[in-house]
Design a protein around this motif. Structure first.
Motif, PDB file in Angstrom:
ATOM      1  N   THR A 255       1.032  -1.199  -0.065  1.00  0.00           N
ATOM      2  CA  THR A 255       0.066   0.022  -0.126  1.00  0.00           C
ATOM      3  C   THR A 255       0.812   1.391   0.115  1.00  0.00           C
ATOM      4  O   THR A 255       1.970   1.266   0.353  1.00  0.00           O
ATOM      5  N   ASP A 256       0.090   2.394  -0.472  1.00  0.00           N
ATOM      6  CA  ASP A 256       0.935   3.692  -0.386  1.00  0.00           C
ATOM      7  C   ASP A 256       1.157   3.838   1.189  1.00  0.00           C
ATOM      8  O   ASP A 256       0.356   3.825   2.205  1.00  0.00           O
ATOM      9  N   PRO A 257       2.613   4.067   1.548  1.00  0.00           N
ATOM     10  CA  PRO A 257       2.737   4.484   2.958  1.00  0.00           C
ATOM     11  C   PRO A 257       2.239   5.237   3.494  1.00  0.00           C
ATOM     12  O   PRO A 257       2.168   5.499   4.809  1.00  0.00           O
TER      13      PRO A 257
ATOM     14  N   GLY B 106       6.104   1.071   3.514  1.00  0.00           N
ATOM     15  CA  GLY B 106       5.176   1.574   4.526  1.00  0.00           C
ATOM     16  C   GLY B 106       5.515   0.945   6.175  1.00  0.00           C
ATOM     17  O   GLY B 106       4.513   1.226   6.965  1.00  0.00           O
TER      18      GLY B 106
ATOM     19  N   ARG C  84      -2.371   5.329  12.577  1.00  0.00           N
ATOM     20  CA  ARG C  84      -3.606   6.264  12.039  1.00  0.00           C
ATOM     21  C   ARG C  84      -3.332   7.590  12.336  1.00  0.00           C
ATOM     22  O   ARG C  84      -4.272   8.082  13.139  1.00  0.00           O
TER      23      ARG C  84
ATOM     24  N   GLY D 103      -5.524  -1.072  13.382  1.00  0.00           N
ATOM     25  CA  GLY D 103      -5.849  -1.926  12.083  1.00  0.00           C
ATOM     26  C   GLY D 103      -4.551  -2.254  11.395  1.00  0.00           C
ATOM     27  O   GLY D 103      -4.697  -2.958  10.373  1.00  0.00           O
TER      28      GLY D 103
ATOM     29  N   ARG E 238      -1.696  -5.137   4.822  1.00  0.00           N
ATOM     30  CA  ARG E 238      -2.069  -4.052   5.984  1.00  0.00           C
ATOM     31  C   ARG E 238      -0.686  -3.562   6.099  1.00  0.00           C
ATOM     32  O   ARG E 238       0.513  -4.477   6.063  1.00  0.00           O
ATOM     33  N   ASP E 239      -0.351  -2.358   6.557  1.00  0.00           N
ATOM     34  CA  ASP E 239       1.058  -1.763   6.980  1.00  0.00           C
ATOM     35  C   ASP E 239       1.355  -2.398   8.058  1.00  0.00           C
ATOM     36  O   ASP E 239       0.800  -2.708   9.186  1.00  0.00           O
TER      37      ASP E 239
ATOM     38  N   THR F 227       5.738   9.716   8.881  1.00  0.00           N
ATOM     39  CA  THR F 227       5.049   9.487   7.349  1.00  0.00           C
ATOM     40  C   THR F 227       5.871  10.321   6.463  1.00  0.00           C
ATOM     41  O   THR F 227       6.141   9.605   5.205  1.00  0.00           O
TER      42      THR F 227
ATOM     43  N   ILE G 109     -12.206  -1.158  13.642  1.00  0.00           N
ATOM     44  CA  ILE G 109     -11.167  -0.101  13.952  1.00  0.00           C
ATOM     45  C   ILE G 109     -11.662   1.181  13.968  1.00  0.00           C
ATOM     46  O   ILE G 109     -12.723   1.579  12.982  1.00  0.00           O
TER      47      ILE G 109
ATOM     48  N   ASN H 213     -12.150  -6.068   8.106  1.00  0.00           N
ATOM     49  CA  ASN H 213     -12.367  -5.388   9.392  1.00  0.00           C
ATOM     50  C   ASN H 213     -13.993  -5.306   9.379  1.00  0.00           C
ATOM     51  O   ASN H 213     -14.925  -5.388   8.473  1.00  0.00           O
TER      52      ASN H 213
ATOM     53  N   SER I 201      -0.967   5.997   3.407  1.00  0.00           N
ATOM     54  CA  SER I 201      -2.242   5.584   3.345  1.00  0.00           C
ATOM     55  C   SER I 201      -2.238   4.973   5.059  1.00  0.00           C
ATOM     56  O   SER I 201      -1.245   4.798   5.729  1.00  0.00           O
ATOM     57  N   GLN I 202      -3.724   4.929   5.364  1.00  0.00           N
ATOM     58  CA  GLN I 202      -4.092   4.555   6.726  1.00  0.00           C
ATOM     59  C   GLN I 202      -4.015   2.956   6.999  1.00  0.00           C
ATOM     60  O   GLN I 202      -4.543   2.214   6.018  1.00  0.00           O
ATOM     61  N   ALA I 203      -3.211   2.489   7.914  1.00  0.00           N
ATOM     62  CA  ALA I 203      -3.215   0.889   7.979  1.00  0.00           C
ATOM     63  C   ALA I 203      -4.700   0.474   8.130  1.00  0.00           C
ATOM     64  O   ALA I 203      -5.536   0.981   9.008  1.00  0.00           O
ATOM     65  N   GLY I 204      -4.942  -0.423   7.235  1.00  0.00           N
ATOM     66  CA  GLY I 204      -6.298  -1.226   7.343  1.00  0.00           C
ATOM     67  C   GLY I 204      -7.662  -0.192   7.488  1.00  0.00           C
ATOM     68  O   GLY I 204      -8.748  -0.376   8.351  1.00  0.00           O
ATOM     69  N   ALA I 205      -7.307   0.886   6.685  1.00  0.00           N
ATOM     70  CA  ALA I 205      -8.780   1.665   6.719  1.00  0.00           C
ATOM     71  C   ALA I 205      -9.766   0.748   6.178  1.00  0.00           C
ATOM     72  O   ALA I 205      -9.698  -0.195   5.477  1.00  0.00           O
TER      73      ALA I 205
END
Lengths: 363, 620
Positions: A2-4, B289, A111, B312, B263-264, A335, B459, B436, A6-10
């Motif tokens: 993912t784009d770093p 990431g 987040r 998350g 996931r990051d 970030t 989350i 999620n 971006s938010q984890a697991g949004a």
């Protein structure tokens, strides 16, 4: 990957959350009221506890920030203060003793889109969790830490805390505590908190204003709320917070304004050598021009440190914002490093990393 | 050394199946670097390899002293090997202290290459030698090669603008060059490594290259070595290989898991030997990431990981035993709030600070039970450095699928030891994607998935799912704080059942060797290599001994009891005082027999063979 940024697991399907919009417009669009922040849980603090007021003022200011409810998280440790998240109709995490700042640090790093509040007490923050207060503040983690200071361990029924007066007799210190108390705001300033303030549970308007300022500050906020435990330490702050005396015994700080206090607005603080001094305007030729002018944005925290050490009965007790300075937040710095890494090398390629170093092939 | 087909070779070359070399010197002598360079060269050449670094915790103990000795053992082979070798065939000793602490491991007839320049009276005193071992006859059972390495090396550097101290620091490359000649290795990988490493310091680069070549030339021209040796490439399974340590494989496994889960990665850690290298490596993966957080302490490291997991992310924390002790309360919190989390314990010798760089398997019961109340956590343990990759992924799989903290037990042997690793095809790796919670109409914080018993991952940022979690007991399904006695019992059993149910979702315990018989050797973790080698030799001798190795220690694979009951006796070798054997006895009422040696070192193959033979003799 993912784009770093971006938010984890949004939540799947949701667009990347926009940066928090701290605007009255957003607040108007979202149009929440205090009752939207009241959870369905029965509040279980002792009747008459100062925590009720802190909860109420917190719920009152929440709609003003313009955050959707789901983007707000309250994290607490252990102690009476630790129950507050259950009463907020937001996301909440009642963690373990002293460690709320650590959870908040990780959550905010993962987040950045969330508004994160840390609710703590004098024992939770300054005793078992002291280390985490220091480090969350120095990192400028973008959290709002609200420390309920009642100078006692309430949940465990009345032992001395790190802010208890020297010599205080409690259940655990029947002959008086031999420990010197610490000044929470001095600690926060020494730890490089970018926002440091104090208010009082019963001074509801002032408390609302202080929480509002903290909520709008980007970076590590430390707000000490002088709070009354009417069961185990009743009247801990009464000498200067009671309605009849507070104007003469407290100093309400305002940025850019001279430090004046008193019912008659004729007392002030001036610097005498390296020490503050209480003076009366009009006496001994003292004028307003002799008084210290509050500067919460001063680059170096000398003034704020001085204020943090001033206390009743030697001095009026300062309340309000001691310090509010802008510096990059922890999550932003993290970030930025990720973004810079992607700019430098492109997004990470797992296969390439797995094949890193010397390889050989067996046919 | 097993000699084969000498007749086919020229008079000066002998072919060997396997060689084990130990480099030993002062911790300032660069022995780890020397060993690593030899390892890379052997690996790229295609040998199977296994390594064992052995270094003091002190960064620089007093020069020449016994506690300051640093060693690196590498075994390389033309066949499949599982251990860095019980005993070295060749010991390179750079000073008297290195000789004294290592020569006891060298078998009679072994080759001893000694830097004679270092055997001064002062160094002999520091090593507490009453007389000079080079002259007192105490080394007569070895083939001793005394070489004035310091002098020869310094001579080769004449004309370079360096201090004599700087020159002396390159003597490890002389020793390496000599070993390259002795075992027919190319100097090219090391020469290009030197160019890379010292590109900004051309004089140092030149000195190291000259030292390496001088050592090689010394082997070629001197008459001291009549023979040099050849170890052919091993026949490994087809594929692309690299040399890898356990810590490297662990870090790569987590990186891969993050990709597989979509996931990051968040990694909270506090520096501790021997886990720190995982932090160092992951901190270099920012373009993926990966967010690494060097916390103020062990508690903050796991606290931050729990916070990130709540948000998350795929969250991890790592430490070694003392740090895990500090994390225990937070591990209990993760059990209670049922959030995914991987807790890495790279075990080292304890208790307390113990011997921080040395090997032990002492934390099994700590991660299994070391929390207040019944606080079940799944537990996985890789058996080899390369396997750390797949077990790291497995730990993440279980954490995400079952919404639980998972303990991952590596150790100092796996962490710093290395072996050739076949690089997997990313397409062959399992998907770790879990969703999620999003549906506000049906969401309940502790409503469990009927198959996995996992609760939903809701989350912050998800509208309508605002809820509160925490360390206080919660009501089943609804998730409100609850002190109801029956609810507490129900939640306790649910948490236990969730972890126990994982037994149906993990591979069965596999057996190597006869599927029933006199003796099963049951192991876990880094004892794998020694046990497997021992069992191979026992089987070759016609003995009905089998090997089973647990990768999942909580829960045990579903067939574990069946496997154990297929043998008359169960031997459990562990580098602790009997922790797995305790679990096996408690769980299955099977008389598992512990074989326990806690010396800060891995088992030797012969130790296990001897113990197996002893039990087999009792059987009769």
């Amino acid at each position: 990957m993912t784009d770093p940024t971006s938010q984890a697991g949004a939540p799947s399907g949701a667009a990347t959350p926009a940066p928090p919009a701290l605007s009255p417009e957003n607040a108007a669009v979202i149009a929440l009221s205090r009752k939207d922040f009241v959870s369905d849980q029965e509040v279980r603090w002792c009747p008459g506890c100062g925590d009720y007021s802190i909860l109420a003022q917190t719920q009152k200011v929440m709609p003003d920030f313009g955050y959707p409810r789901e983007n707000i998280v309250f994290i607490s440790g252990i102690g009476c203060s630790g129950r507050l998240p259950y009463y907020m109709n937001t996301y909440g995490f009642h963690s373990i003793h002293g460690r709320a700042p650590t959870l908040a640090t990780g959550l905010k790093a993962a987040r950045p889109d969330l508004m994160v509040w840390v609710i703590t007490g004098d024992g939770d923050a300054l005793s078992i969790g002291g280390n985490h207060v220091l480090h969350s503040m120095r990192r400028n983690v973008d959290i709002n830490m609200v420390m309920f200071n009642n100078r006692i361990y309430g949940l465990t029924k009345g032992q001395a805390s790190p802010t208890s007066e020297f010599g205080k007799r409690t259940k655990s210190t029947p002959a008086g505590t031999v420990d010197t108390p610490i000044m929470p705001l001095t600690i926060a300033l020494a730890a490089e908190a970018s926002f440091v303030a104090r208010s009082v549970d019963t001074h509801t308007e002032h408390l609302q204003g202080t929480l509002e300022r903290a909520g709008r500050h980007h970076g590590s906020c430390f707000v000490e709320v002088l709070q009354n435990c009417n069961i185990f330490n009743d009247g801990a702050w009464r000498d200067f917070t009671d309605r009849e005396v507070r104007e003469d015994r407290m100093l309400v700080l305002e940025h850019g304004k001279p430090m004046i206090f008193g019912k008659d607005r004729n007392k002030g603080i001036r610097l005498n050598g390296l020490r503050p001094e209480v003076v009366t305007i009009g006496k001994n030729g003292i004028t307003e021009a002799d008084l210290l002018v509050h500067d919460e944005q001063a680059e170096e925290p000398y003034l704020a440190l001085m204020l943090s050490r001033m206390f009743w009965p030697e001095f009026p007790v300062p309340v309000g914002v001691l310090r509010a300075v802008a510096r990059p937040t922890h999550d932003q710095l993290i970030t930025d490093q990720l973004t810079a890494a992607v700019a430098r090398t492109g997004a990470g390629d797992l296969d390439q990393i797995l094949h890193g170093g010397e390889t050989w092939t067996v046919d | 050394m097993t000699t084969i087909q000498p007749a086919e070779l020229g008079p000066d070359v002998q072919e060997l199946e396997r060689v084990t070399i130990r480099f030993a010197g002062d911790s300032g002598d660069g022995m780890q670097l020397t060993g690593t360079q030899f390892t890379r060269t052997a690996a790229v050449f295609g040998n199977d390899i296994s390594t064992l670094p052995d270094f003091p915790a002190e960064i620089r103990a007093p020069a020449g002293s016994l506690p300051g000795v640093s060693g690196f053992q590498i075994s390389f082979s033309s066949s499949d090997i599982h251990t860095p070798g019980d005993q070295p065939d060749v010991l390179v000793a750079m000073n008297p202290a290195a000789l004294k602490t290592n020569v006891g491991d060298l078998p009679a007839g072994g080759a001893l290459i000694i830097n004679s320049d270092a055997f001064t009276q002062s160094n002999l005193n520091k090593a507490a030698y009453a007389s000079n071992p080079l002259t007192d006859g105490s080394l007569r059972s070895y083939r001793v090669f005394e070489i004035p390495i310091s002098t020869l090396n310094t001579r080769s550097l004449e004309g370079l603008e360096m201090t004599s101290k700087q020159m002396d620091l390159t003597k490890n490359f002389f020793a390496l060059g000599l070993m390259f000649w002795l075992y027919e290795r190319s100097m090219d990988p090391t020469l290009s490594w030197i160019d890379d490493k010292f590109s900004a310091r051309p004089v140092i680069a030149e000195a190291n290259k000259r030292a390496l070549k001088a050592g090689y030339a010394y082997g070629e021209t001197t008459e001291a070595f009549h023979t040099h040796y050849r170890v052919k490439p091993a026949r490994l399974a087809p594929g692309t290989y690299r040399n890898i340590t356990g810590n490297e494989a662990t870090a790569l496994g987590f990186l891969a898991a993050s990709k597989l889960a979509g996931r990051d990665l968040f990694y909270g850690s506090y520096p501790i030997t021997p886990a720190s290298d995982i932090l160092h490596q992951l901190s270099g993966y920012k373009a993926f990431g990966v967010k690494t957080f060097q916390a103020e302490d062990e508690i903050a490291a796991i606290g931050a990981a729990i916070g990130a997991s709540y948000g998350g992310a795929l969250a991890l924390t790592a430490s070694s035993g003392p740090g895990i002790a500090l994390k225990s309360e937070a591990m209990g919190l993760a059990v209670m709030v049922e959030l995914p989390l991987v807790v890495v314990d790279v075990q080292r010798a304890g208790p307390s600070t113990g011997m921080p760089t040395k090997i032990e398997q002492g934390d099994l019961l700590q991660v299994m039970y070391g929390r207040n109340s019944d606080s079940p956590m799944p537990l996985v343990a890789p058996a080899t450095p390369g396997e750390c990759f797949e077990l790291a992924i497995e730990a993440c799989r279980l954490a995400l699928k079952y919404m639980t903290p998972v303990a991952y037990l590596s150790d100092a042997f796996l962490a710093t030891g290395s072996e050739p690793w076949r690089i997997p095809d990313i397409g062959d790796l399992p998907s770790l994607v879990v969703g999620n919670a999003t549906d506000a109409a049906t969401f309940r914080p502790y409503q469990r998935d009927p198959d996995t018993l996992a609760r939903p991952w809701a989350i912050p940022g998800t509208p309508g799912l605002e809820h509160r979690i925490g360390g206080l007991e919660k009501a089943d399904v609804i998730g409100n704080v609850s002190y109801d006695p029956d609810n507490h019992h129900r939640m306790m059993t649910l948490r236990a059942a969730k972890v126990a149910g994982i037994a149906d979702d993990i591979p069965p315990l596999e057996v190597f060797g006869p599927d029933r018989g006199d003796l099963l050797i049951l192991g876990w973790g880094s004892t794998y290599g020694a046990i497997r080698s021992a069992v191979e030799r026992l089987n070759a001798d016609g003995k009905a001994v089998a090997h089973a190795h647990l990768r999942h220690l909580n829960p045990f694979p579903a067939n574990t009891e069946t496997v154990l009951r297929s043998y008359r006796r169960i031997l459990v070798p562990e580098v602790n005082l009997g922790q797995l054997s305790l679990l096996i006895r408690a769980r299955y009422l099977i008389d598992a027999i512990g074989y326990n040696r806690v010396r800060g070192k891995p088992f030797r193959i012969v130790e296990i063979i001897e113990e197996a033979d002893r039990l087999l003799a009792e059987n009769r």
